[in-house]
Design a protein around this motif. Sequence first.
Motif, PDB file in Angstrom:
ATOM      1  N   ASN A   1      49.881  42.469  37.194  1.00 23.61           N
ATOM      2  CA  ASN A   1      50.261  42.253  38.582  1.00 23.61           C
ATOM      3  C   ASN A   1      49.249  41.459  39.403  1.00 23.61           C
ATOM      4  OD1 ASN A   1      48.360  44.210  38.480  1.00 23.61           O
ATOM      5  ND2 ASN A   1      49.508  45.762  39.583  1.00 23.61           N
ATOM      6  N   GLY A   2      48.489  40.605  38.750  1.00 20.81           N
ATOM      7  CA  GLY A   2      47.569  39.752  39.497  1.00 20.81           C
ATOM      8  C   GLY A   2      48.170  38.375  39.653  1.00 20.81           C
ATOM      9  N   PRO A   3      47.865  37.744  40.802  1.00 20.70           N
ATOM     10  CA  PRO A   3      48.290  36.356  40.971  1.00 20.70           C
ATOM     11  C   PRO A   3      47.669  35.497  39.873  1.00 20.70           C
ATOM     12  CG  PRO A   3      47.127  37.155  42.940  1.00 20.70           C
ATOM     13  CD  PRO A   3      47.092  38.251  41.934  1.00 20.70           C
ATOM     14  N   ALA A   4      48.270  34.390  39.550  1.00 20.23           N
ATOM     15  CA  ALA A   4      47.855  33.664  38.332  1.00 20.23           C
ATOM     16  C   ALA A   4      46.549  32.855  38.330  1.00 20.23           C
ATOM     17  CB  ALA A   4      48.981  32.786  37.835  1.00 20.23           C
ATOM     18  N   CYS A   5      45.999  32.108  39.270  1.00 20.24           N
ATOM     19  CA  CYS A   5      46.235  32.222  40.689  1.00 20.24           C
ATOM     20  C   CYS A   5      45.969  30.861  41.306  1.00 20.24           C
ATOM     21  CB  CYS A   5      45.288  33.267  41.252  1.00 20.24           C
ATOM     22  SG  CYS A   5      44.993  33.173  42.996  1.00 20.24           S
ATOM     23  N   ALA A   6      46.946  30.340  42.011  1.00 24.92           N
ATOM     24  CA  ALA A   6      46.874  29.006  42.587  1.00 24.92           C
ATOM     25  C   ALA A   6      45.665  28.814  43.492  1.00 24.92           C
ATOM     26  CB  ALA A   6      48.140  28.740  43.382  1.00 24.92           C
ATOM     27  N   TYR A   7      45.363  29.840  44.288  1.00 26.44           N
ATOM     28  CA  TYR A   7      44.315  29.686  45.303  1.00 26.44           C
ATOM     29  C   TYR A   7      42.938  29.593  44.683  1.00 26.44           C
ATOM     30  CZ  TYR A   7      48.244  31.169  48.001  1.00 26.44           C
ATOM     31  OH  TYR A   7      49.485  31.251  48.534  1.00 26.44           O
ATOM     32  N   VAL A   8      42.776  30.224  43.522  1.00 26.07           N
ATOM     33  CA  VAL A   8      41.463  30.213  42.893  1.00 26.07           C
ATOM     34  C   VAL A   8      41.326  29.041  41.921  1.00 26.07           C
ATOM     35  CG1 VAL A   8      39.887  31.497  41.390  1.00 26.07           C
ATOM     36  CG2 VAL A   8      41.168  32.681  43.165  1.00 26.07           C
ATOM     37  N   THR A   9      42.325  28.903  41.030  1.00 24.31           N
ATOM     38  CA  THR A   9      42.161  27.887  39.994  1.00 24.31           C
ATOM     39  C   THR A   9      42.526  26.488  40.484  1.00 24.31           C
ATOM     40  OG1 THR A   9      44.397  28.134  39.119  1.00 24.31           O
ATOM     41  CG2 THR A   9      42.718  29.597  38.230  1.00 24.31           C
ATOM     42  N   GLY A  10      43.438  26.405  41.456  1.00 26.18           N
ATOM     43  CA  GLY A  10      43.886  25.096  41.955  1.00 26.18           C
ATOM     44  C   GLY A  10      42.716  24.186  42.329  1.00 26.18           C
ATOM     45  N   PRO A  11      41.833  24.659  43.209  1.00 25.67           N
ATOM     46  CA  PRO A  11      40.709  23.792  43.588  1.00 25.67           C
ATOM     47  C   PRO A  11      39.805  23.399  42.410  1.00 25.67           C
ATOM     48  CG  PRO A  11      40.953  25.606  45.150  1.00 25.67           C
ATOM     49  CD  PRO A  11      41.888  25.886  44.010  1.00 25.67           C
ATOM     50  N   PHE A  12      39.841  24.173  41.321  1.00 24.63           N
ATOM     51  CA  PHE A  12      39.034  23.832  40.142  1.00 24.63           C
ATOM     52  C   PHE A  12      39.797  22.928  39.166  1.00 24.63           C
ATOM     53  CE2 PHE A  12      36.821  27.898  41.186  1.00 24.63           C
ATOM     54  CZ  PHE A  12      35.531  27.415  41.234  1.00 24.63           C
TER      55      PHE A  12
ATOM     56  N   GLY B   1      53.134  49.483  38.586  1.00 30.75           N
ATOM     57  CA  GLY B   1      52.618  48.166  38.196  1.00 30.75           C
ATOM     58  C   GLY B   1      52.979  47.089  39.203  1.00 30.75           C
ATOM     59  N   THR B   2      53.067  47.467  40.471  1.00 31.22           N
ATOM     60  CA  THR B   2      53.520  46.539  41.514  1.00 31.22           C
ATOM     61  C   THR B   2      52.442  45.548  41.917  1.00 31.22           C
ATOM     62  OG1 THR B   2      52.815  48.220  43.082  1.00 31.22           O
ATOM     63  CG2 THR B   2      55.162  48.137  42.546  1.00 31.22           C
ATOM     64  N   TYR B   3      52.880  44.435  42.451  1.00 32.34           N
ATOM     65  CA  TYR B   3      51.937  43.468  43.026  1.00 32.34           C
ATOM     66  C   TYR B   3      51.181  44.121  44.175  1.00 32.34           C
ATOM     67  CZ  TYR B   3      50.134  39.665  45.821  1.00 32.34           C
ATOM     68  OH  TYR B   3      49.298  38.861  46.556  1.00 32.34           O
ATOM     69  N   GLU B   4      51.911  44.743  45.077  1.00 35.63           N
ATOM     70  CA  GLU B   4      51.284  45.388  46.238  1.00 35.63           C
ATOM     71  C   GLU B   4      50.625  46.690  45.812  1.00 35.63           C
ATOM     72  OE1 GLU B   4      50.897  44.268  49.229  1.00 35.63           O
ATOM     73  OE2 GLU B   4      52.230  42.531  49.149  1.00 35.63           O
ATOM     74  N   ASN B   5      49.618  47.091  46.574  1.00 31.71           N
ATOM     75  CA  ASN B   5      49.041  48.410  46.383  1.00 31.71           C
ATOM     76  C   ASN B   5      50.179  49.422  46.521  1.00 31.71           C
ATOM     77  OD1 ASN B   5      47.731  50.926  46.782  1.00 31.71           O
ATOM     78  ND2 ASN B   5      45.930  49.884  47.562  1.00 31.71           N
ATOM     79  N   PRO B   6      50.411  50.240  45.483  1.00 30.23           N
ATOM     80  CA  PRO B   6      51.604  51.092  45.498  1.00 30.23           C
ATOM     81  C   PRO B   6      51.585  52.194  46.555  1.00 30.23           C
ATOM     82  CG  PRO B   6      50.282  51.501  43.527  1.00 30.23           C
ATOM     83  CD  PRO B   6      49.663  50.336  44.222  1.00 30.23           C
ATOM     84  N   THR B   7      50.461  52.387  47.242  1.00 32.62           N
ATOM     85  CA  THR B   7      50.506  53.325  48.380  1.00 32.62           C
ATOM     86  C   THR B   7      51.452  52.767  49.453  1.00 32.62           C
ATOM     87  OG1 THR B   7      48.552  52.240  49.273  1.00 32.62           O
ATOM     88  CG2 THR B   7      48.201  54.324  48.134  1.00 32.62           C
ATOM     89  N   ASN B   8      51.639  51.451  49.437  1.00 34.03           N
ATOM     90  CA  ASN B   8      52.502  50.812  50.434  1.00 34.03           C
ATOM     91  C   ASN B   8      53.943  50.807  49.928  1.00 34.03           C
ATOM     92  OD1 ASN B   8      50.083  50.355  51.693  1.00 34.03           O
ATOM     93  ND2 ASN B   8      49.965  48.205  51.136  1.00 34.03           N
TER      94      ASN B   8
END
Lengths: 575, 77
Positions: free
Chosen positions: A248-259, A210-217
């Motif tokens: 594990n998804g960003p909440a996400c500042a980059y998407v919702t912030g501008p809105f 359940g990691t933030y990063e793709n767990p292959t990494n």
Amino acid sequence: METRHLEADVLVIGGGTAGPIAAIKAKAKNPQLKVLLLDKANVKRAGAIAEGMDSVNNAIVPGFATPEQYVKEITIANDGIVNQAAINAYAVRSYAMIRELDEWGVKFEKDETGDYAVKKVHHLGAYVLPMPEGYDVKKVIFRQLRKHGVQVSNRLVTTRLLVGEGGRVAGAMALDSRSGEFVVIRAKAVVLCTGAAGRLGLPSSGYLFGTYENPTNAGDGYSMAYHAGAELSGLECFQINPLIKDYNGPACAYVTGPFGGYTVNAKGERFIKSDYWSGQMMLEFWRELEGGNGPVFLKLDHLADETVTRIENVLHITERPTRGRFHEGRGTDYRSDLVEMHISEIGLCGGHSASGVWVDEHARTTVPGLYAAGDLCNVAHNYMLGAMVYGQIAGEDAVDFIAGKDFAGFDEDQVALERQRVFAPLLRADGLPPTQVEYKLRRMVNDYLQPPKVTRKMEIGLQRFAEIRADLAQLKANNPHELMRAMEVYAILDCAELAAQASLYRTESRWGLYHYRVEYEGRNDAEWFAFVQVKKGADGRPHCFKRAVPAYLYPIDASERDAYDRLRFEEPATV
Amino acid sequence: MSVLVNQNVVSVIVDHDKCIAGKGCRVCIDVCPTDILALDQEDGKVKMVYDECWYCLPCEHDCPTKAIHVEIPYLLR
Ligand SMILES: Cc1cc2nc3c(=O)[nH]c(=O)nc-3n(C[C@H](O)[C@H](O)[C@H](O)COP(=O)(O)OP(=O)(O)OC[C@H]3O[C@@H](n4cnc5c(N)ncnc54)[C@H](O)[C@@H]3O)c2cc1C
Ligand code: SF4
Ligand code: SF4
């Protein structure tokens, strides 16, 4: 357990984001070369961008920002510890890469006049370019791999690099996780693009994947570079992200912030001015969570219905497309409910923080012929586009490096030793399941390394890690898949030890929560205005040392220096 | 040293009426980054064989017959 032999002029390891661009650019520069791209997964859908990306987090688009502004912003956001030449190498190529991706068919948001619609999310400048239809980015890049004639090999788990005469890289060794074959690849230059060390900390759910990063990494690249003698840098500057609680998804500042979305505490008060991910922001976030004002929430319920729909059409479709399913399961609707947020597990990542294999502005590591790009290298806050640009820089420089060179000769003992290490868990009659060892290791990482960092805890952590290292001699795998997991445990353990060593070495606090040491409050520039490097010593143990921060290309004014330390609203902003 | 067999809830659901693995399809098995899908030799259909899903969806999106539905793993629901 056959051994397969391969050869390439340029070997690119990791076919996620940086790797494919490295391979394409090497081939484009010299189509005569044999360029081989290999991945643990399947390049078509491998890496962080497999389902697209919500936005370019760091676009430097003329009219919105200049390379100088960007380099200064990242310098300040990373508390001064950057090689500005390396950040600048990305910044000056950023726009050309966007244009090229656009020509290839990647969709970026544009305004009515057809210009890129850049948004402001960072503390100081505007660099976020949304990609509401960005789900095709990997497909588009895959088509270019085919077009350029890059050779691709899937399901190869690289485990060690081959080191040749004079310390030059000579190739790599891998396990085929399907057939169980051992693969030896000779190469004149190697570009490592294996992503972050994403399986270091354990998510608080306890779910290993359940990691933030793709767990292959799993951190394989960090371990491989270390054992090949490369310098690693900033491993004490952890990656910690603000995520949706349990998802594990960003909440996400980059998407919702501008809105118009933002983060609030339990009282409904806004407490940070900029949601851009920095260590300082994470420290304020953590203080709010732990200081009695938590939990922390993402607030969207004040937005118009159609605005929320537009947000859902990004957040629930690209990047982490199961987010909508998660919210549905819990009965959360952005229109009426706040979204509970939490702090991710710790990881190592150049692309989000600054922890990675040391590279210069040519993507060269300190091992001749070995390059690193993407989340694996230490170029701070580089994100997706930075991964691609560093892939380009590495691929092109590798072509120059190998001109007139033959393969480096190497000592065959390395191959015999590695074969033995890799296959031991398969040959053993019985023993410890790799996933259980991994669980224990990562739980210890949480217990002892998660900031705030405490000296005694990290020392105990190192003791526990040493005990787990002894357990590796009892790992048992029943098939090639489990053998891959066993090899990943080795890499995770290396990362945990190196992160602890680097964290103990830097006796100050820096980068907000990323390196918050309670016994050493505050930044101590007199002693610690330097990179902390770690390298394998002649005794086979990690050695930490300082590397000076190169003179800045763009000096930072004293008044700008601490801008990221002033993220908290002085008075709670009630809304 | 002997080990127990752990029990975990299957979170990648394959609709057996739709799955055409019997005709040679291997798309989901190929694209899964964590390599946790495999052909069940007994019924000729695809199944989840390791509890290592990142709930990322390439399997579901690329399946030609829309036979796969990925659920959020139980621990996270
Ligand atoms: C959930 C999430 C959301 C993000 N959102 C954004 C965003 O909106 N905007 C943005 O700009 N950036 C974003 N990022 C960051 C960005 O995606 C990364 O910085 C970038 O994609 C990293 O590229 P990479 O090539 O280093 O790693 P990856 O793309 O992850 O590729 C690494 C590859 O290496 C392979 N590999 C690993 N180990 C081995 C091995 N031993 N042998 C062979 N192959 C191996 C893996 O299978 C993988 O394919 C996000 C990242 C994540 C995880
Ligand atoms: S992709 Fe779909 S049809 Fe093909 S094997 Fe997988 S589940 Fe079956
Ligand atoms: S959701 Fe992702 S990890 Fe899970 S089975 Fe599908 S492709 Fe594999």
